[in-house]
Write an enzyme that holds these catalytic residues in place. Structure first.
Site, PDB file in Angstrom:
ATOM      1  N   LYS A 127      22.212  54.612  28.937  1.00  0.00           N
ATOM      2  CA  LYS A 127      23.464  53.851  28.994  1.00  0.00           C
ATOM      3  C   LYS A 127      23.710  53.071  27.707  1.00  0.00           C
ATOM      4  O   LYS A 127      24.799  53.075  27.161  1.00  0.00           O
ATOM      5  CB  LYS A 127      23.437  52.834  30.143  1.00  0.00           C
ATOM      6  CG  LYS A 127      23.455  53.413  31.525  1.00  0.00           C
ATOM      7  CD  LYS A 127      23.643  52.311  32.566  1.00  0.00           C
ATOM      8  CE  LYS A 127      22.561  51.238  32.546  1.00  0.00           C
ATOM      9  NZ  LYS A 127      21.236  51.715  32.931  1.00  0.00           N
ATOM     10  N   ARG A 162      25.215  45.574  39.277  1.00  0.00           N
ATOM     11  CA  ARG A 162      23.983  46.192  39.761  1.00  0.00           C
ATOM     12  C   ARG A 162      23.798  46.003  41.255  1.00  0.00           C
ATOM     13  O   ARG A 162      22.823  46.491  41.810  1.00  0.00           O
ATOM     14  CB  ARG A 162      22.794  45.562  39.036  1.00  0.00           C
ATOM     15  CG  ARG A 162      22.188  46.443  37.929  1.00  0.00           C
ATOM     16  CD  ARG A 162      21.197  45.575  37.211  1.00  0.00           C
ATOM     17  NE  ARG A 162      20.121  46.228  36.547  1.00  0.00           N
ATOM     18  CZ  ARG A 162      20.053  46.395  35.226  1.00  0.00           C
ATOM     19  NH1 ARG A 162      21.068  46.081  34.467  1.00  0.00           N
ATOM     20  NH2 ARG A 162      18.969  46.896  34.687  1.00  0.00           N
ATOM     21  N   ARG A 186       9.891  54.146  24.979  1.00  0.00           N
ATOM     22  CA  ARG A 186      10.631  53.000  24.460  1.00  0.00           C
ATOM     23  C   ARG A 186       9.720  51.769  24.369  1.00  0.00           C
ATOM     24  O   ARG A 186       9.830  50.965  23.447  1.00  0.00           O
ATOM     25  CB  ARG A 186      11.832  52.691  25.371  1.00  0.00           C
ATOM     26  CG  ARG A 186      12.708  51.591  24.838  1.00  0.00           C
ATOM     27  CD  ARG A 186      14.020  51.519  25.578  1.00  0.00           C
ATOM     28  NE  ARG A 186      13.915  50.805  26.829  1.00  0.00           N
ATOM     29  CZ  ARG A 186      14.890  50.722  27.741  1.00  0.00           C
ATOM     30  NH1 ARG A 186      16.024  51.341  27.542  1.00  0.00           N
ATOM     31  NH2 ARG A 186      14.727  50.036  28.843  1.00  0.00           N
ATOM     32  N   ARG A 212      11.401  48.256  38.506  1.00  0.00           N
ATOM     33  CA  ARG A 212      12.824  48.372  38.144  1.00  0.00           C
ATOM     34  C   ARG A 212      13.442  49.621  38.776  1.00  0.00           C
ATOM     35  O   ARG A 212      14.597  49.604  39.184  1.00  0.00           O
ATOM     36  CB  ARG A 212      12.977  48.395  36.616  1.00  0.00           C
ATOM     37  CG  ARG A 212      12.840  46.982  36.033  1.00  0.00           C
ATOM     38  CD  ARG A 212      12.474  46.988  34.571  1.00  0.00           C
ATOM     39  NE  ARG A 212      13.465  47.578  33.725  1.00  0.00           N
ATOM     40  CZ  ARG A 212      13.183  48.149  32.553  1.00  0.00           C
ATOM     41  NH1 ARG A 212      11.940  48.216  32.127  1.00  0.00           N
ATOM     42  NH2 ARG A 212      14.141  48.646  31.822  1.00  0.00           N
ATOM     43  N   ARG A 220       9.449  46.190  24.303  1.00  0.00           N
ATOM     44  CA  ARG A 220      10.136  45.355  25.277  1.00  0.00           C
ATOM     45  C   ARG A 220       9.154  44.920  26.353  1.00  0.00           C
ATOM     46  O   ARG A 220       8.443  45.743  26.925  1.00  0.00           O
ATOM     47  CB  ARG A 220      11.279  46.151  25.924  1.00  0.00           C
ATOM     48  CG  ARG A 220      12.640  45.659  25.529  1.00  0.00           C
ATOM     49  CD  ARG A 220      13.721  46.510  26.121  1.00  0.00           C
ATOM     50  NE  ARG A 220      13.867  46.316  27.561  1.00  0.00           N
ATOM     51  CZ  ARG A 220      14.935  46.709  28.236  1.00  0.00           C
ATOM     52  NH1 ARG A 220      15.928  47.293  27.623  1.00  0.00           N
ATOM     53  NH2 ARG A 220      15.009  46.519  29.535  1.00  0.00           N
TER      54      ARG A 220
HETATM   55  P1  AMP Z   1      18.481  46.110  31.274  1.00  0.00           P
HETATM   56  O1  AMP Z   1      18.361  45.850  29.818  1.00  0.00           O
HETATM   57  O2  AMP Z   1      19.894  46.444  31.694  1.00  0.00           O
HETATM   58  O3  AMP Z   1      17.512  47.139  31.758  1.00  0.00           O
HETATM   59  O4  AMP Z   1      18.137  44.735  32.026  1.00  0.00           O
HETATM   60  C1  AMP Z   1      16.884  44.116  31.880  1.00  0.00           C
HETATM   61  C2  AMP Z   1      16.683  43.095  32.993  1.00  0.00           C
HETATM   62  O5  AMP Z   1      17.709  42.088  32.930  1.00  0.00           O
HETATM   63  C3  AMP Z   1      16.771  43.645  34.412  1.00  0.00           C
HETATM   64  O6  AMP Z   1      15.551  44.211  34.842  1.00  0.00           O
HETATM   65  C4  AMP Z   1      17.133  42.382  35.184  1.00  0.00           C
HETATM   66  O7  AMP Z   1      16.008  41.529  35.348  1.00  0.00           O
HETATM   67  C5  AMP Z   1      18.097  41.681  34.244  1.00  0.00           C
HETATM   68  N1  AMP Z   1      19.488  42.132  34.481  1.00  0.00           N
HETATM   69  C6  AMP Z   1      20.276  42.868  33.646  1.00  0.00           C
HETATM   70  N2  AMP Z   1      21.479  43.102  34.180  1.00  0.00           N
HETATM   71  C7  AMP Z   1      21.472  42.512  35.396  1.00  0.00           C
HETATM   72  C8  AMP Z   1      22.430  42.409  36.455  1.00  0.00           C
HETATM   73  N3  AMP Z   1      23.649  42.992  36.371  1.00  0.00           N
HETATM   74  N4  AMP Z   1      22.066  41.697  37.552  1.00  0.00           N
HETATM   75  C9  AMP Z   1      20.874  41.106  37.649  1.00  0.00           C
HETATM   76  N5  AMP Z   1      19.921  41.184  36.712  1.00  0.00           N
HETATM   77  C10 AMP Z   1      20.205  41.880  35.587  1.00  0.00           C
END
Ligand code: AMP
Length: 193
Positions: free
Chosen positions: A15, A90, A129, A146, A135
């Site tokens: 994404k 989400r 990654r 996740r 990360r």
């Molecule tokens: P991502 O980079 O999108 O994989 O997000 C990393 C982490 O940020 C996720 O595992 C959540 O802990 C938090 N996070 C990101 N987007 C959301 C969302 N829309 N709602 C809740 N937590 C989020």
């Protein structure tokens, strides 16, 4: 015309990569909640401190906090023509709140491109990654969590948007370029009709 796209796909589906490419060609900013949380974390803001406790475990940050952060972001001038949402919504609650918010802003979701990739490929990509970017939440245990959180809380959104006729399914196992071309075609079709 104001255009809002919601990019969907499991963690590791690509994404972020595609959102970055799309933002250049469409002239719309990428609004990635994960990036916004990481920025807050880096700057050690109260929001960052709160988000860390959830992110470290691969859990979702509470809806209320996340929605407030997105609202704040979408109200900034660079989002005047819309945005590419990446990693938000989400949960169904977040999706409902997003509808309310876009109504307030005089817009609506034009398309929800869903980049689909099989589970094995996802885990492989995320582990790679982890090595490349370091990360903190890309370790095996957090990745597994996740994925679970995605299946339980986020995957129901696919039907939610499918029922609204907004979902466009894109095969994410092709090359980055081919995925991008297919995405762009779907977006162009949805925004010129
Ligand atoms: P991502 O980079 O999108 O994989 O997000 C990393 C982490 O940020 C996720 O595992 C959540 O802990 C938090 N996070 C990101 N987007 C959301 C969302 N829309 N709602 C809740 N937590 C989020």
């Amino acid at each position: 015309m104001v255009t809002y796209l919601v990019l969907m796909g499991a963690p590791g589906a690509g994404k972020g990569t595609q959102a970055k490419k799309l933002q250049e060609s469409l002239g719309l900013p990428q609004v990635a909640t994960g990036d916004l949380f990481r920025e807050n974390l880096k700057n050690n803001t109260p929001l960052g401190q709160l988000a860390r406790t959830y992110m470290d475990k691969g859990e979702l940050v509470p809806d209320e906090v996340t929605v407030a952060m997105v609202k704040d972001r979408l109200l900034r001038p660079d989002c005047a023509n819309g945005a590419i949402l990446d990693g938000f919504p989400r949960t169904i609650v977040q999706a409902d709140k997003l509808n309310d918010l876009l109504l307030e802003l005089g817009g609506q979701i034009n398309l929800v491109p869903y980049i689909y990739v099989t589970q094995d490929v996802l885990v492989e990509r995320l582990l790679k990654r982890a090595q490349l970017e370091g990360r903190a939440d890309d370790n095996e245990e957090t990745i597994r969590n996740r994925m679970r959180v995605y299946q339980e809380q986020t995957a129901p959104l696919l039907d939610y948007y499918r029922q609204k006729g907004l979902l466009a399914e894109i095969n994410g196992e092709k090359t980055v370029e081919v995925v991008y071309e297919n995405l762009l075609t779907a977006v162009q079709q949805a925004t010129t009709n």
